[in-house]
Design a protein around this motif. Structure first.
Motif, PDB file in Angstrom:
ATOM      1  N   UNK A  37       5.152  14.698  71.145  1.00  0.00           N
ATOM      2  CA  UNK A  37       3.939  15.332  71.970  1.00  0.00           C
ATOM      3  C   UNK A  37       3.339  14.508  73.041  1.00  0.00           C
ATOM      4  N   UNK A  38       3.483  13.215  72.765  1.00  0.00           N
ATOM      5  CA  UNK A  38       2.915  12.454  73.751  1.00  0.00           C
ATOM      6  C   UNK A  38       3.548  12.249  75.127  1.00  0.00           C
ATOM      7  N   UNK A  39       4.688  12.781  75.043  1.00  0.00           N
ATOM      8  CA  UNK A  39       5.675  12.916  76.488  1.00  0.00           C
ATOM      9  C   UNK A  39       5.099  13.958  77.342  1.00  0.00           C
ATOM     10  N   UNK A  40       4.396  15.029  76.744  1.00  0.00           N
ATOM     11  CA  UNK A  40       4.043  16.175  77.325  1.00  0.00           C
ATOM     12  C   UNK A  40       2.987  15.862  78.149  1.00  0.00           C
ATOM     13  N   UNK A  41       2.836  16.874  79.039  1.00  0.00           N
ATOM     14  CA  UNK A  41       1.587  16.868  80.006  1.00  0.00           C
ATOM     15  C   UNK A  41       0.338  16.630  79.172  1.00  0.00           C
ATOM     16  N   UNK A  42      -0.401  15.685  79.922  1.00  0.00           N
ATOM     17  CA  UNK A  42      -1.823  15.340  79.253  1.00  0.00           C
ATOM     18  C   UNK A  42      -1.759  14.951  77.881  1.00  0.00           C
ATOM     19  N   UNK A  43      -0.713  14.106  77.481  1.00  0.00           N
ATOM     20  CA  UNK A  43      -0.282  13.570  76.298  1.00  0.00           C
ATOM     21  C   UNK A  43      -0.109  14.643  75.102  1.00  0.00           C
ATOM     22  N   UNK A  44      -0.075  15.881  75.430  1.00  0.00           N
ATOM     23  CA  UNK A  44       0.304  16.840  74.541  1.00  0.00           C
ATOM     24  C   UNK A  44      -1.100  17.646  73.905  1.00  0.00           C
TER      25      UNK A  44
END
Length: 57
Positions: A37-44
């Motif tokens: 989740x944290x890897x996604x855009x704007x930390x998920x």
């Protein structure tokens, strides 16, 4: 293997009258799901995790 899985749902396209939520990934542990989740855009910001029990039929 645990009796639960952690589903990471993607809500980035959930807007308007035809919004949709898609399954991004399935994880064995909550820590793994949080890391993804944290890897996604704007930390998920537009992702959420749901814990589901595995059914054994």
């Amino acid at each position: 293997m645990s009796e639960y899985v952690y589903l990471l749902w993607d809500c980035t396209d959930d807007f308007g009258s035809s919004g949709k939520i898609t399954l991004h990934s399935v994880h064995d542990t909550e820590a793994s799901a949080l890391k993804e989740k944290r890897k996604q855009y704007r930390e998920g910001e537009f992702f959420y995790i749901r814990k589901e029990r595995i059914r054994k039929d």
